[in-house]
Design a protein around this motif. Structure first.
Motif, PDB file in Angstrom:
ATOM      1  N   SER A  30       0.811  -1.217   0.000  1.00 47.62           N
ATOM      2  CA  SER A  30       0.000   0.000   0.000  1.00 47.62           C
ATOM      3  C   SER A  30       0.849   1.273   0.000  1.00 47.62           C
ATOM      4  CB  SER A  30      -0.952   0.000   1.196  1.00 47.62           C
ATOM      5  OG  SER A  30      -0.225   0.004   2.410  1.00 47.62           O
ATOM      6  N   SER A  31       2.096   1.169   0.388  1.00 46.03           N
ATOM      7  CA  SER A  31       2.975   2.337   0.412  1.00 46.03           C
ATOM      8  C   SER A  31       3.916   2.389  -0.794  1.00 46.03           C
ATOM      9  CB  SER A  31       3.800   2.377   1.692  1.00 46.03           C
ATOM     10  OG  SER A  31       4.704   1.289   1.735  1.00 46.03           O
ATOM     11  N   THR A  33       4.717   3.243  -4.660  1.00 48.42           N
ATOM     12  CA  THR A  33       4.281   3.883  -5.900  1.00 48.42           C
ATOM     13  C   THR A  33       4.475   2.861  -7.008  1.00 48.42           C
ATOM     14  OG1 THR A  33       4.680   6.202  -5.298  1.00 48.42           O
ATOM     15  CG2 THR A  33       4.953   5.613  -7.615  1.00 48.42           C
ATOM     16  N   TRP A  53       1.976   7.001  -4.477  1.00 49.54           N
ATOM     17  CA  TRP A  53       1.613   7.059  -3.075  1.00 49.54           C
ATOM     18  C   TRP A  53       2.079   8.387  -2.490  1.00 49.54           C
ATOM     19  CZ3 TRP A  53       4.855   6.237   1.550  1.00 49.54           C
ATOM     20  CH2 TRP A  53       4.084   6.153   2.719  1.00 49.54           C
ATOM     21  N   TYR A  59      -3.467   8.606  -2.940  1.00 50.87           N
ATOM     22  CA  TYR A  59      -2.780   8.215  -4.176  1.00 50.87           C
ATOM     23  C   TYR A  59      -3.145   9.197  -5.282  1.00 50.87           C
ATOM     24  CZ  TYR A  59      -2.320   3.792  -1.698  1.00 50.87           C
ATOM     25  OH  TYR A  59      -2.029   2.840  -0.760  1.00 50.87           O
ATOM     26  N   ASN A  77      -4.996  -2.893  -3.058  1.00 50.31           N
ATOM     27  CA  ASN A  77      -3.959  -3.157  -2.067  1.00 50.31           C
ATOM     28  C   ASN A  77      -4.173  -4.487  -1.354  1.00 50.31           C
ATOM     29  OD1 ASN A  77      -2.635  -0.750  -2.662  1.00 50.31           O
ATOM     30  ND2 ASN A  77      -3.724   0.405  -1.072  1.00 50.31           N
TER      31      ASN A  77
END
Length: 129
Positions: A30-31, A33, A53, A59, A77
């Protein structure tokens, strides 16, 4: 180490659609890019799209001008997956499409090859006219 596996490429007629997928390993997806690039024979690797991110759950999507309005990037995610929906394909979209991941924190820009830490092997997209 982050591993990226693309899928969804193929042969399609002009005007058609394809959806590319890229599954990433790692517990902090989730973190990341995530970006899509493409490379045609004899040409340099070209930025296509990124979902950048910006901290927390924020986002931003970015596209090269030539695909705006035709391509859509998204991510899930929960599945560690980023997608590239490609519509209204034309022969100039023919290339190997590569997925890329940036794991080193917030990116203020994500259009350059050097902005990314990991790359997939690529999936071929061929558009016939």
């Amino acid at each position: 180490q982050v591993q990226l596996v693309e899928s969804g490429g193929g042969l399609v007629q002009a005007g058609g659609s394809l959806r590319l997928s890229c599954v990433a390993s790692g517990r902090t997806f989730s973190s990341y890019t995530m970006g899509w690039f493409r490379q045609a024979p004899g040409k340099e690797r070209e930025f296509v799209s990124a979902i950048r991110w910006s901290g927390g759950t924020i986002y931003y999507a970015d596209y090269v001008d030539s695909v705006k309005g035709r391509f859509t990037i998204s991510r899930d995610n929960a599945k560690n997956t980023v997608y590239l929906q490609m519509n209204s394909l034309n022969s100039e979209d023919t290339a190997v499409y590569l997925c890329a991941a940036r794991r080193r924190g917030i990116a203020t820009t994500a259009r350059g090859v050097s902005d990314y830490d990991y790359w997939g092997q690529g999936t071929q997209v061929t558009v016939s006219s």
